[in-house]
Design an enzyme around this catalytic site. Structure first.
Site, mmCIF file in Angstrom:
data_model
loop_
_atom_site.group_PDB
_atom_site.id
_atom_site.type_symbol
_atom_site.label_atom_id
_atom_site.label_comp_id
_atom_site.label_asym_id
_atom_site.label_seq_id
_atom_site.Cartn_x
_atom_site.Cartn_y
_atom_site.Cartn_z
ATOM 1 N N LYS A 19 0.857 -1.198 0.000
ATOM 2 C CA LYS A 19 0.000 0.000 0.000
ATOM 3 C C LYS A 19 0.882 1.233 0.000
ATOM 4 O O LYS A 19 2.053 1.176 0.401
ATOM 5 C CB LYS A 19 -0.918 0.038 1.225
ATOM 6 C CG LYS A 19 -0.220 0.028 2.604
ATOM 7 C CD LYS A 19 0.284 1.374 3.103
ATOM 8 C CE LYS A 19 0.969 1.264 4.463
ATOM 9 N NZ LYS A 19 1.791 2.409 4.818
ATOM 10 N N GLY A 105 9.682 -0.009 4.965
ATOM 11 C CA GLY A 105 9.734 1.157 4.091
ATOM 12 C C GLY A 105 8.441 1.950 4.055
ATOM 13 O O GLY A 105 8.307 2.890 3.291
ATOM 14 N N ASP A 144 -2.301 -1.511 10.130
ATOM 15 C CA ASP A 144 -2.667 -1.509 8.714
ATOM 16 C C ASP A 144 -3.342 -2.802 8.257
ATOM 17 O O ASP A 144 -3.725 -2.915 7.087
ATOM 18 C CB ASP A 144 -1.415 -1.294 7.839
ATOM 19 C CG ASP A 144 -0.826 0.096 8.018
ATOM 20 O OD1 ASP A 144 -1.539 0.985 8.512
ATOM 21 O OD2 ASP A 144 0.341 0.283 7.662
HETATM 22 C C1 SUD Z 1 1.415 4.998 10.469
HETATM 23 C C2 SUD Z 1 1.425 3.843 9.497
HETATM 24 C C3 SUD Z 1 0.550 4.263 8.292
HETATM 25 O O1 SUD Z 1 0.361 3.298 7.355
HETATM 26 O O2 SUD Z 1 2.779 3.663 9.119
HETATM 27 P P1 SUD Z 1 3.635 2.510 8.354
HETATM 28 O O3 SUD Z 1 3.998 1.453 9.373
HETATM 29 O O4 SUD Z 1 2.806 1.971 7.255
HETATM 30 O O5 SUD Z 1 4.863 3.211 7.878
HETATM 31 C C4 SUD Z 1 0.830 2.623 10.172
HETATM 32 O O6 SUD Z 1 -0.509 2.853 10.550
HETATM 33 C C5 SUD Z 1 1.587 2.129 11.376
HETATM 34 O O7 SUD Z 1 1.133 0.824 11.564
HETATM 35 P P2 SUD Z 1 2.026 -0.322 12.189
HETATM 36 O O8 SUD Z 1 3.385 -0.325 11.554
HETATM 37 O O9 SUD Z 1 1.225 -1.555 12.127
HETATM 38 O O10 SUD Z 1 2.170 0.205 13.614
HETATM 39 P P3 SUD Z 1 2.124 -0.592 14.978
HETATM 40 O O11 SUD Z 1 3.029 -1.762 14.898
HETATM 41 O O12 SUD Z 1 0.693 -0.776 15.346
HETATM 42 O O13 SUD Z 1 2.785 0.512 15.939
HETATM 43 C C6 SUD Z 1 4.174 0.749 16.063
HETATM 44 C C7 SUD Z 1 4.359 1.898 17.073
HETATM 45 O O14 SUD Z 1 4.046 3.161 16.450
HETATM 46 C C8 SUD Z 1 3.246 3.994 17.272
HETATM 47 N N1 SUD Z 1 1.974 4.319 16.599
HETATM 48 C C9 SUD Z 1 1.523 3.567 15.575
HETATM 49 C C10 SUD Z 1 0.362 3.909 14.908
HETATM 50 C C11 SUD Z 1 -0.356 5.049 15.337
HETATM 51 N N2 SUD Z 1 -1.488 5.419 14.736
HETATM 52 N N3 SUD Z 1 0.104 5.789 16.367
HETATM 53 C C12 SUD Z 1 1.268 5.447 17.006
HETATM 54 O O15 SUD Z 1 1.661 6.141 17.934
HETATM 55 C C13 SUD Z 1 3.064 3.254 18.554
HETATM 56 O O16 SUD Z 1 4.045 3.716 19.463
HETATM 57 C C14 SUD Z 1 3.387 1.809 18.233
HETATM 58 O O17 SUD Z 1 3.966 1.138 19.301
HETATM 59 N N1 ADP Z 2 5.893 -11.210 7.116
HETATM 60 C C1 ADP Z 2 6.584 -10.090 7.377
HETATM 61 N N2 ADP Z 2 6.961 -9.280 6.391
HETATM 62 C C2 ADP Z 2 7.640 -8.137 6.649
HETATM 63 N N3 ADP Z 2 7.998 -7.714 7.871
HETATM 64 C C3 ADP Z 2 7.647 -8.484 8.897
HETATM 65 C C4 ADP Z 2 6.930 -9.691 8.694
HETATM 66 N N4 ADP Z 2 6.710 -10.228 9.890
HETATM 67 C C5 ADP Z 2 7.277 -9.396 10.797
HETATM 68 N N5 ADP Z 2 7.846 -8.350 10.213
HETATM 69 C C6 ADP Z 2 8.539 -7.216 10.902
HETATM 70 O O1 ADP Z 2 7.798 -6.015 10.665
HETATM 71 C C7 ADP Z 2 8.677 -4.927 10.362
HETATM 72 C C8 ADP Z 2 7.928 -3.908 9.489
HETATM 73 O O2 ADP Z 2 7.824 -4.416 8.213
HETATM 74 P P1 ADP Z 2 6.877 -3.885 7.041
HETATM 75 O O3 ADP Z 2 5.465 -4.168 7.328
HETATM 76 O O4 ADP Z 2 7.396 -4.480 5.780
HETATM 77 O O5 ADP Z 2 7.171 -2.346 7.006
HETATM 78 P P2 ADP Z 2 6.284 -1.052 7.257
HETATM 79 O O6 ADP Z 2 5.522 -1.224 8.554
HETATM 80 O O7 ADP Z 2 7.293 0.052 7.315
HETATM 81 O O8 ADP Z 2 5.390 -0.907 6.082
HETATM 82 C C9 ADP Z 2 9.883 -5.594 9.702
HETATM 83 O O9 ADP Z 2 11.055 -4.856 9.879
HETATM 84 C C10 ADP Z 2 9.953 -6.959 10.376
HETATM 85 O O10 ADP Z 2 10.804 -6.917 11.498
#
Ligand code: SUD
Ligand code: ADP
Length: 293
Positions: A19, A105, A144
């Site tokens: 995405k 990323g 996500d």
């Molecule tokens: C912000 C986004 C937008 O797409 O960034 P990307 O991860 O895709 O770059 C996502 O919602 C990220 O989702 P995800 O990567 O699943 O985050 P999580 O593992 O749930 O959270 C990682 C950490 O980021 C912080 N966190 C995350 C999401 C949010 N809305 N507020 C936060 O403060 C929290 O401290 C959490 O412990």
């Molecule tokens: N199946 C998987 N594919 C990618 N990353 C994974 C997976 N399972 C666990 N992870 C962990 O989640 C982290 C975030 O990965 P990813 O979802 O690809 O990135 P982002 O949240 O930045 O879009 C990785 O660095 C890895 O440690």
């Protein structure tokens, strides 16, 4: 008398797309520290491929470990176990993945893998959970996951779980990855992260182009302050076409109306920048594969 499961011992392939966040506004912070967002998710036609074989034996086995990720921490395994515990199915699965999405990323690969496993095994194990139930289950694995479970481009609020369908232009994108990894947690705990963007009015969403100055990515504002590699690449790309960081970075997408234009900028990229060209999709390719089963 229960019916035999027709999927037993068959190997089937499922796409797990990336995405991009066409914009990402941080509109506040909850008491538990999580941030309330307004963001627009669109899929792209660039995906990992997950193969699943349903087994009579109840084990869940990942045959293709991902380098740097322990199998027990892999979101693929976690998703399969979560569904198994929730539904008490007696079946198991052998799982393998052809991983092409860069990790960390902002392309959501891990969440996408989890969602593909939840949606596909729900069908193959004949669990009959609804998409809403699968999305709720998946939210515990990553913010996500719900968007990938539902599979339509959406304006998302809350931490990304409140979704309304939207149909942005299905532009072509050159996706580039600067040579640095950025931790989501670090971005969200930074003192100087902008957290007070005004909520959008419903009329603001009545456009199909979201890569203009009415929208932005609050994480990008922070990231370009601390990561010169990202700032430099973004500035270079912006000379050619509208460009923005996705999620918490570090990938950047650059928007074009044709694949040829995207490929021609790809050919000019500075040395050492990894990249690919993909088209935006308002429907996840997973949906049509599931519908045919
Ligand atoms: C912000 C986004 C937008 O797409 O960034 P990307 O991860 O895709 O770059 C996502 O919602 C990220 O989702 P995800 O990567 O699943 O985050 P999580 O593992 O749930 O959270 C990682 C950490 O980021 C912080 N966190 C995350 C999401 C949010 N809305 N507020 C936060 O403060 C929290 O401290 C959490 O412990
Ligand atoms: N199946 C998987 N594919 C990618 N990353 C994974 C997976 N399972 C666990 N992870 C962990 O989640 C982290 C975030 O990965 P990813 O979802 O690809 O990135 P982002 O949240 O930045 O879009 C990785 O660095 C890895 O440690």
């Amino acid at each position: 008398m229960s019916h035999a499961n027709p999927f037993i011992n068959k190997t089937l392939e499922f796409p797990s797309p990336a995405k991009i966040n066409l914009f990402l506004h941080i509109v506040g912070q909850r008491e538990d520290g999580y941030h309330n967002l307004e963001t627009l998710f669109q899929f792209i036609d660039y995906n990992d491929t997950i193969s699943l074989t349903v087994t009579q034996a109840s084990d869940i086995t990942l045959l293709t470990p991902i380098e740097g990720v322990d199998n027990d921490d892999n979101l693929i395994v976690k998703a399969a176990r979560l569904l198994k515990n929730k539904t008490n199915t007696s079946f198991g699965a052998n799982i393998s993945i052809d991983k092409i999405l860069p990790m960390g990323g902002g392309l959501g690969g891990g969440s996408s893998n989890a969602a593909t496993v939840l949606v596909a095994l729900n069908t193959l194990w004949q669990c009959q959970l609804s998409l809403d139930e699968l999305a709720e289950l998946g939210l515990s694995l990553g913010a996500d996951v719900p968007i990938f479970v539902h599979g339509f481009a959406a304006f998302a609020q809350g931490v990304g779980e409140q979704l309304s369908m939207i149909e942005p232009q299905e532009s072509w994108y050159l996706i580039t990855k600067p040579e640095c990894s950025i931790s989501t947690q670090q971005v969200f705990t930074a003192k100087d992260l902008p957290r007070n963007t005004k909520k959008l009015s419903p009329s603001a969403l009545k456009t199909r182009d979201f890569i203009n100055k009415n929208f932005h990515n609050d994480c990008q504002t922070l990231v370009i302050k601390y990561y010169p590699e990202v700032a430099k690449l973004l500035a270079w790309l912006l000379e050619y076409a509208p460009s923005r960081m996705t999620g918490t970075g570090s990938c950047i997408f650059t928007q074009f109306s044709s694949s040829q234009e995207a490929l021609s900028l790809q050919a000019k990229l500075p040395k050492g920048i990894s990249s690919f060209v993909a088209q935006g999709l308002n429907k996840s390719p997973l949906c049509s594969v599931i519908a045919k089963l």
